[in-house]
Design a protein around this motif. Structure first.
Motif, mmCIF file in Angstrom:
data_model
loop_
_atom_site.group_PDB
_atom_site.id
_atom_site.type_symbol
_atom_site.label_atom_id
_atom_site.label_comp_id
_atom_site.label_asym_id
_atom_site.label_seq_id
_atom_site.Cartn_x
_atom_site.Cartn_y
_atom_site.Cartn_z
ATOM 1 N N LYS A 1 0.830 -1.211 0.000
ATOM 2 C CA LYS A 1 0.000 0.000 0.000
ATOM 3 C C LYS A 1 0.859 1.252 0.000
ATOM 4 O O LYS A 1 0.557 2.236 -0.677
ATOM 5 C CB LYS A 1 -0.914 0.002 1.233
ATOM 6 C CG LYS A 1 -2.093 -0.932 1.135
ATOM 7 C CD LYS A 1 -2.978 -0.733 2.363
ATOM 8 C CE LYS A 1 -4.184 -1.665 2.335
ATOM 9 N NZ LYS A 1 -5.004 -1.507 3.569
ATOM 10 N N ILE A 2 1.939 1.222 0.799
ATOM 11 C CA ILE A 2 2.815 2.401 0.889
ATOM 12 C C ILE A 2 3.358 2.776 -0.487
ATOM 13 O O ILE A 2 3.422 3.950 -0.855
ATOM 14 C CB ILE A 2 4.008 2.098 1.841
ATOM 15 C CG1 ILE A 2 3.534 2.039 3.296
ATOM 16 C CG2 ILE A 2 5.133 3.123 1.658
ATOM 17 C CD1 ILE A 2 3.421 3.348 4.004
ATOM 18 N N ASN A 3 3.719 1.758 -1.291
ATOM 19 C CA ASN A 3 4.375 2.030 -2.579
ATOM 20 C C ASN A 3 3.410 2.077 -3.757
ATOM 21 O O ASN A 3 3.825 2.370 -4.879
ATOM 22 C CB ASN A 3 5.456 0.964 -2.830
ATOM 23 C CG ASN A 3 6.664 1.180 -1.921
ATOM 24 O OD1 ASN A 3 7.205 2.281 -1.843
ATOM 25 N ND2 ASN A 3 7.078 0.133 -1.218
ATOM 26 N N GLN A 4 2.117 1.819 -3.486
ATOM 27 C CA GLN A 4 1.135 1.766 -4.570
ATOM 28 C C GLN A 4 1.073 3.076 -5.367
ATOM 29 O O GLN A 4 1.003 3.057 -6.599
ATOM 30 C CB GLN A 4 -0.246 1.465 -3.988
ATOM 31 C CG GLN A 4 -1.064 0.522 -4.821
ATOM 32 C CD GLN A 4 -2.145 -0.152 -3.998
ATOM 33 O OE1 GLN A 4 -2.596 0.377 -2.980
ATOM 34 N NE2 GLN A 4 -2.567 -1.324 -4.440
ATOM 35 N N SER A 5 1.124 4.190 -4.655
ATOM 36 C CA SER A 5 0.977 5.478 -5.351
ATOM 37 C C SER A 5 2.199 5.817 -6.212
ATOM 38 O O SER A 5 2.148 6.723 -7.039
ATOM 39 C CB SER A 5 0.742 6.599 -4.333
ATOM 40 O OG SER A 5 1.867 6.742 -3.486
ATOM 41 N N PHE A 6 3.296 5.087 -6.013
ATOM 42 C CA PHE A 6 4.515 5.350 -6.790
ATOM 43 C C PHE A 6 4.679 4.386 -7.971
ATOM 44 O O PHE A 6 5.637 4.493 -8.723
ATOM 45 C CB PHE A 6 5.758 5.206 -5.893
ATOM 46 C CG PHE A 6 5.786 6.141 -4.719
ATOM 47 C CD1 PHE A 6 6.084 7.492 -4.882
ATOM 48 C CD2 PHE A 6 5.523 5.672 -3.440
ATOM 49 C CE1 PHE A 6 6.119 8.352 -3.798
ATOM 50 C CE2 PHE A 6 5.562 6.523 -2.346
ATOM 51 C CZ PHE A 6 5.849 7.873 -2.524
ATOM 52 N N GLU A 7 3.762 3.442 -8.124
ATOM 53 C CA GLU A 7 3.989 2.332 -9.060
ATOM 54 C C GLU A 7 4.210 2.796 -10.500
ATOM 55 O O GLU A 7 5.114 2.315 -11.187
ATOM 56 C CB GLU A 7 2.828 1.338 -8.995
ATOM 57 C CG GLU A 7 2.972 0.360 -7.842
ATOM 58 C CD GLU A 7 1.906 -0.730 -7.881
ATOM 59 O OE1 GLU A 7 1.753 -1.379 -6.849
ATOM 60 O OE2 GLU A 7 1.252 -0.908 -8.921
#
Length: 367
Positions: free
Chosen positions: A9-15
């Motif tokens: 979830k933490i890295n989802q917005s950076f995918e």
């Protein structure tokens, strides 16, 4: 289950940005110490307000290399003593030992969990040459007092800033309070890579020059080795990911501070001891750590109610099997902290509804 930390979830917005960067990385074909590492070193030095940033393999290597560089420069000698908090993750102490230096443990303050400056001077001897304050859980140590002691006794100050990316006091950020600092970008950190990564910050030109060489086999020019170094270079791909995430570090820290304020104002249970916080930016809440005399009971209660927790850390360094020569030592405050602490979910992957539920359950705990 509310997970303690969901890296997905933490890295989802950076995918999408990660995928674009990965494509550029593959097309560029430059995998070691390329432009992404140089760019991240420049960006992170600017962020911390320091002259230099040296990207390395991980947070432990960052500290080890700082000590070894000072030995190379003649500012430390093997066998010198380094003041370090007893209440820390063992990596702080391993770093000192790996550089053939001698750790001298000092108790923390019970309210802040960080090293107690009032206890430092009693541990200083003619062999003491450095202090390694650890900004534990994301909270800055009392750096004004520590730096005054260091100046009085002519000691180096090397910050362990592995958990404190962006923490600041009087406009100065972690990594810029001492002579040098070590950072970790382990995936769970406020600024986390997608693998191991670390960095050193410093304003010391001479130290930086040695460190750039030490991390790369002791070499400034390919296949020319001036000193015996190691292979601990910041990975090019991790640097690319960190360049993307660094832009969001302040907002991640703000999110964590605001969530901590909710916990501090809404958790009301006399069986729990909450962390102290003065509501300034000197804390970035890498972890929100509560204390209770019945930690196991609380942890089981929360697990039965679908809330995952962690313990940071269950065994103090001086009681670890790896440091068996110290097992008979007694640090009562440190041991009390290690017996009672429990970390509850606090990061941008936790939703408002989940926070409401965590607070409700903690307030209903009565065992």
């Amino acid at each position: 289950m509310i997970h303690f930390l969901s890296l997905k979830k933490i890295n989802q917005s950076f995918e999408i940005a990660f995928q674009d960067k990965m494509k550029q990385f593959l097309e560029g074909g430059l995998y070691i110490l390329g432009n992404e590492v140089k760019q991240f070193e420049a960006n992170f030095a600017t962020y911390c307000g320091t002259k230099h940033c040296i990207g390395v393999g991980n947070g432990l290597d960052a500290l080890v290399l700082i000590f070894k560089a000072y030995i190379h420069l003649g500012k430390l000698q093997k066998g010198d003593e380094v003041i370090v908090p007893a209440n820390t993750y063992i990596a702080s102490i391993i770093a000192i030992l790996q550089a053939d230096l001698v750790p001298v443990l000092v108790e923390p303050k019970l309210d802040s969990y960080t090293i107690n400056p009032d206890e430092i001077e009693d541990k200083i001897t003619s062999k003491t040459k450095a202090i390694l304050p650890v900004h534990l859980y994301g909270q800055l140590c009392e750096m004004k007092a520590i730096n005054e002691i260091a100046k009085k006794h002519n000691l180096l100050v090397i910050e362990d800033a592995a958990q404190a990316h962006g923490a600041e006091w009087n406009g100065i950020k972690a990594g810029n309070f001492g002579d040098a600092a070590g950072f970790s970008f382990y995936p769970g950190k406020n600024l986390g890579a997608l693998g191991d990564a670390g960095a050193i910050t410093t304003n010391d030109d001479e130290l930086a020059e040695v460190l750039f060489s030490l991390r790369n086999y002791g070499s400034k020019v390919k296949y020319e080795n001036e000193i015996l170094g190691v292979n601990s270079r910041l990975d090019e791909l991790q640097a690319a990911f960190l360049n993307i995430k660094l832009k969001q570090l302040d907002s991640e820290n703000d999110f964590r501070r605001n969530l901590a304020k909710r916990y501090l104002s809404e958790i009301k249970n006399d069986k729990l001891i909450l962390p102290t916080y003065d509501f300034f930016k000197n804390h970035v809440f890498h972890l929100f750590v509560i204390r209770t005399s019945n930690r196991l009971g609380l942890q089981h209660f929360l697990k039965d109610n679908g809330i995952e927790t962690m313990i940071h850390y269950p065994i103090p360094p001086h009681k670890q099997k790896a440091l068996s020569d110290w097992n008979n030592l007694s640090f009562q405050i440190t041991e009390k902290i290690h017996d009672e602490v429990l970390s509850i979910p606090l990061n941008s992957s936790v939703s408002k509804t989940e926070v409401d539920y965590i607070i409700f359950k903690l307030n209903s705990y009565n065992e």
